[in-house]
Write a protein that holds these residues in place. Structure first.
Motif, PDB file in Angstrom:
ATOM      1  N   GLU A   6       0.825  -1.199   0.000  1.00 24.79           N
ATOM      2  CA  GLU A   6       0.000   0.000   0.000  1.00 24.79           C
ATOM      3  C   GLU A   6       0.860   1.250   0.000  1.00 24.79           C
ATOM      4  O   GLU A   6       2.006   1.241   0.478  1.00 24.79           O
ATOM      5  CB  GLU A   6      -0.908   0.057   1.237  1.00 24.79           C
ATOM      6  N   GLY A   8       0.248   5.933  -0.169  1.00 22.73           N
ATOM      7  CA  GLY A   8      -0.656   7.059  -0.331  1.00 22.73           C
ATOM      8  C   GLY A   8      -1.255   7.609   0.938  1.00 22.73           C
ATOM      9  O   GLY A   8      -1.982   8.604   0.901  1.00 22.73           O
ATOM     10  N   ARG A  19      -5.565   9.649  -1.986  1.00 29.56           N
ATOM     11  CA  ARG A  19      -5.763   8.463  -2.824  1.00 29.56           C
ATOM     12  C   ARG A  19      -4.773   7.396  -2.395  1.00 29.56           C
ATOM     13  O   ARG A  19      -3.554   7.613  -2.427  1.00 29.56           O
ATOM     14  CB  ARG A  19      -5.575   8.764  -4.307  1.00 29.56           C
ATOM     15  N   SER A  21      -3.134   3.576  -2.868  1.00 31.81           N
ATOM     16  CA  SER A  21      -2.843   2.607  -3.916  1.00 31.81           C
ATOM     17  C   SER A  21      -2.427   1.296  -3.278  1.00 31.81           C
ATOM     18  O   SER A  21      -1.791   1.290  -2.219  1.00 31.81           O
ATOM     19  CB  SER A  21      -1.718   3.108  -4.821  1.00 31.81           C
ATOM     20  N   ARG A  71      -9.784  -0.022 -10.072  1.00 33.31           N
ATOM     21  CA  ARG A  71      -8.656  -0.903 -10.332  1.00 33.31           C
ATOM     22  C   ARG A  71      -8.065  -0.620 -11.700  1.00 33.31           C
ATOM     23  O   ARG A  71      -8.764  -0.190 -12.611  1.00 33.31           O
ATOM     24  CB  ARG A  71      -9.092  -2.367 -10.229  1.00 33.31           C
ATOM     25  N   THR A  77      -3.119  -2.949  -9.819  1.00 36.04           N
ATOM     26  CA  THR A  77      -3.224  -1.997  -8.716  1.00 36.04           C
ATOM     27  C   THR A  77      -4.681  -1.635  -8.463  1.00 36.04           C
ATOM     28  O   THR A  77      -5.457  -1.469  -9.412  1.00 36.04           O
ATOM     29  CB  THR A  77      -2.413  -0.734  -9.016  1.00 36.04           C
ATOM     30  N   TYR A  79      -7.099   1.146  -6.282  1.00 33.83           N
ATOM     31  CA  TYR A  79      -7.031   2.487  -5.696  1.00 33.83           C
ATOM     32  C   TYR A  79      -8.238   2.737  -4.798  1.00 33.83           C
ATOM     33  O   TYR A  79      -9.302   2.170  -4.994  1.00 33.83           O
ATOM     34  CB  TYR A  79      -7.007   3.548  -6.797  1.00 33.83           C
ATOM     35  N   GLN A  81      -9.960   6.282  -3.715  1.00 35.42           N
ATOM     36  CA  GLN A  81     -10.023   7.736  -3.690  1.00 35.42           C
ATOM     37  C   GLN A  81     -10.925   8.144  -2.533  1.00 35.42           C
ATOM     38  O   GLN A  81     -12.092   7.748  -2.484  1.00 35.42           O
ATOM     39  CB  GLN A  81     -10.585   8.271  -5.009  1.00 35.42           C
ATOM     40  N   CYS A  95      -4.915  -3.182   2.638  1.00 36.29           N
ATOM     41  CA  CYS A  95      -5.364  -3.762   1.380  1.00 36.29           C
ATOM     42  C   CYS A  95      -5.546  -5.273   1.549  1.00 36.29           C
ATOM     43  O   CYS A  95      -4.748  -5.932   2.231  1.00 36.29           O
ATOM     44  CB  CYS A  95      -4.334  -3.470   0.297  1.00 36.29           C
TER      45      CYS A  95
END
Length: 121
Positions: A6, A8, A19, A21, A71, A77, A79, A81, A95
């Motif tokens: 992960e 961000g 955001r 990731s 995705r 990856t 994401y 947001q 994640c």
């Protein structure tokens, strides 16, 4: 095995955005779904959002309308947001990937190390 990394997280003021990731590597085939969970100090881990291999999404009620999961298959990856962040969104965000190697196989869950999100008021 699936490895998840992960990035961000950080410190943001109320109303701000971040955001996240999550990059997946390793045995990424046959991943049914990926998602984000969060855990605040003294609280249980809770689901934030998930996205399936067919792009079906699911959100916790507390984040609907503010968070969006997506995705990028080319980058392996996922994401998250996050908009209109509130102090109650402060947590470690983890994640998750759920993989089922075959139709008759059990499901395996993999976790990243987590990334801290802190929302200051």
């Amino acid at each position: 095995q699936v490895q998840l990394v992960e990035s961000g997280g950080g410190l943001v003021q109320v109303g701000g955005s971040l955001r996240l990731s999550c990059a997946a590597s390793g045995s990424i085939f046959n991943i049914n779904a990926m998602g984000w969970y969060r855990q605040a100090p003294g609280k249980q881990r809770e689901l934030v959002a998930t996205i399936t291999s067919t792009d079906s999404t699911n959100y916790a009620d507390s984040v609907k309308g503010r968070f969006t999961i997506s995705r990028d298959n080319a980058k392996n990856t996922v994401y998250l947001q996050m908009n209109s962040l509130q102090p109650e969104d402060t947590a470690v965000y983890l994640c998750n990937a759920e993989r089922q190697p075959c139709k008759w196989c059990g499901k395996f869950n993999y976790w990243g190390q987590g990334t801290q999100v802190t929302v200051s008021s």
